[in-house]
Design an enzyme around this catalytic site. Structure first.
Site, PDB file in Angstrom:
ATOM      1  N   ALA A 223      -2.451  -5.169   3.948  1.00  0.00           N
ATOM      2  CA  ALA A 223      -2.243  -6.374   2.956  1.00  0.00           C
ATOM      3  C   ALA A 223      -3.778  -6.193   1.759  1.00  0.00           C
ATOM      4  O   ALA A 223      -4.731  -5.934   1.677  1.00  0.00           O
ATOM      5  CB  ALA A 223      -2.402  -6.877   3.616  1.00  0.00           C
TER       6      ALA A 223
ATOM      7  N   GLY B  56      -1.306  -3.367   7.471  1.00  0.00           N
ATOM      8  CA  GLY B  56       0.063  -2.826   7.396  1.00  0.00           C
ATOM      9  C   GLY B  56       0.643  -2.060   6.716  1.00  0.00           C
ATOM     10  O   GLY B  56       1.827  -1.861   7.424  1.00  0.00           O
TER      11      GLY B  56
ATOM     12  N   GLU C 122       1.587  -0.809  10.338  1.00  0.00           N
ATOM     13  CA  GLU C 122       2.939  -1.433  11.029  1.00  0.00           C
ATOM     14  C   GLU C 122       4.080  -0.568   9.991  1.00  0.00           C
ATOM     15  O   GLU C 122       5.587  -0.876  10.575  1.00  0.00           O
ATOM     16  CB  GLU C 122       2.795  -2.687  10.309  1.00  0.00           C
ATOM     17  CG  GLU C 122       1.840  -3.252  11.148  1.00  0.00           C
ATOM     18  CD  GLU C 122       1.289  -4.601  11.354  1.00  0.00           C
ATOM     19  OE1 GLU C 122       0.941  -5.586  11.914  1.00  0.00           O
ATOM     20  OE2 GLU C 122      -0.078  -4.889  10.008  1.00  0.00           O
TER      21      GLU C 122
ATOM     22  N   GLU D 231      -7.179  -4.381  11.762  1.00  0.00           N
ATOM     23  CA  GLU D 231      -7.406  -5.821  11.043  1.00  0.00           C
ATOM     24  C   GLU D 231      -8.377  -6.393  12.409  1.00  0.00           C
ATOM     25  O   GLU D 231      -9.498  -7.675  11.648  1.00  0.00           O
ATOM     26  CB  GLU D 231      -6.409  -6.400  11.996  1.00  0.00           C
ATOM     27  CG  GLU D 231      -5.090  -6.333  11.034  1.00  0.00           C
ATOM     28  CD  GLU D 231      -4.226  -4.915  11.315  1.00  0.00           C
ATOM     29  OE1 GLU D 231      -3.201  -4.512  11.007  1.00  0.00           O
ATOM     30  OE2 GLU D 231      -4.807  -4.441  12.021  1.00  0.00           O
TER      31      GLU D 231
END
Length: 255
Positions: free
Chosen positions: A61, A106, A109, A129
Site C-alpha cells: 500500500a 498488498g 495479497e 503489516e
C-alpha cells in the site's frame, strides 16, 4: 492509468503501472477493481495474467497515504480495499500471478488472489503489516491461511518477515520459480494454454474449488454435483467427449 488490461490471443494481462514500486494507493485499488471486472465480463478474455513488470510486482500500500487516514477514514475505506482484491479473486477464469521482485503487503495479497503463482528467482514475498502496528487488510489473513495453512500463515503475519522465492516455493506460497526474465513469458504460456480450454468447465472447476474451501464438504459436494451435471448441457462437453471417442484424449478444439 495505473492499471491496464492488455488482451491478445485470449489472454488478458492486468498490468500494474505505478513506478517505481507499484504502490497500491486508493486510486490504484479502485482502478484494479474496474480492470478485474472488465476482464471478468469480456468474452475475448479466457485467462488472465496479473503482472507488475520486470522489476517489481507490487511493494504494498501507499504508506504515506495511509498514515494520513484516521480510524473513521479507514472504516469507510476498508471494504472498498477488500472489494478491489476480491474482484481479482472472483474473475471466473484461470488467473496466474507473474511475480518479480517485491510482492509485499498488498502486493502479496494481490498474488494470493490468483489461482496460480509463478515467481522469479529475484522475488521476495511477505506480509509486513505487523511492523506498522497493523495486520493485513486486503485478504491476507484469510487467503494466506487457506493457501499455506494457519501456522505458516501466522509465522509470516506475526513476524512480518520477507521470504525469498525458494522458501516461498517450499511453503506453497508460490507454485513455480523461474529465472526473473522468464516470469511473464511462462505465466503467459500457462494462461494461453488454458485460454484454449473449455471456458465453462474451467469456470465451474474454479467455482467448485473456491466455494468448497469456504464451506463444509457437503455443501461443496453439492456445488460440484450441480456444476458437473450442468456441464452436460454445454457444447464444450459434446466437443470434448466426441473428440475423445474419435481421436483419443487431449485433442479437442473447444469453442
Amino acid at each position: 492509468m495505473t492499471v491496464n488490461l492488455e488482451v491478445a490471443d485470449g489472454v488478458g494481462t492486468i498490468r500494474l503501472d505505478r513506478p517505481p514500486m507499484n504502490a497500491l494507493d486508493i486510486a490504484t485499488q479502485d482502478r484494479l477493481k474496474e480492470v478485474a471486472e472488465e476482464a471478468a465480463r469480456r468474452e475475448d478474455v479466457r485467462a488472465v495474467v496479473v503482472y507488475g513488470g520486470e522489476k517489481v510486482f507490487a511493494a504494498g500500500a501507499d504508506i504515506k497515504e495511509m498514515q494520513a487516514m484516521d480510524h473513521t477514514a479507514m472504516v469507510l475505506r476498508a471494504r472498498a480495499l477488500q472489494d478491489a482484491f476480491t474482484a481479482v479473486a472472483r474473475i471466473p477464469k484461470p488467473v496466474v500471478a507473474a511475480v518479480t521482485g517485491y510482492a509485499l503487503g498488498g502486493g502479496c495479497e494481490l498474488a494470493l488472489c490468483a489461482d496460480y503463482r509463478i515467481a522469479g528467482e529475484n522475488a521476495k514475498l511477505g506480509q509486513p503489516e505487523i511492523l506498522l502496528g497493523l495486520i493485513p487488510g486486503a485478504g491476507g489473513t484469510q487467503r494466506l491461511a487457506r493457501l499455506v495453512g494457519p501456522s505458516r500463515a501466522k509465522d509470516l503475519i506475526f513476524t512480518g518477515r520477507m521470504v525469498k522465492a525458494d522458501e516461498a516455493l517450499t511453503l506453497g506460497l508460490v507454485d513455480r520459480v523461474v529465472p526473473a526474465d522468464e516470469v511473464y513469458t511462462q505465466a503467459h504460456a500457462w494462461a494461453a494454454k488454458l485460454a484454449q480450454g473449455p471456458a465453462l468447465a474451467l469456470r465451474a472447476a474454479k467455482e467448485a474449488v473456491d466455494t468448497g474451501l469456504e464451506t463444509d464438504i457437503d455443501t461443496g459436494l453439492a456445488v460440484e454435483r450441480n456444476w458437473f451435471a450442468g456441464l452436460f448441457a454445454t457444447p464444450d462437453r459434446e466437443i470434448g467427449m466426441r473428440s475423445f471417442v474419435e481421436d483419443g484424449p487431449g485433442k479437442a478444439t473447444f469453442l
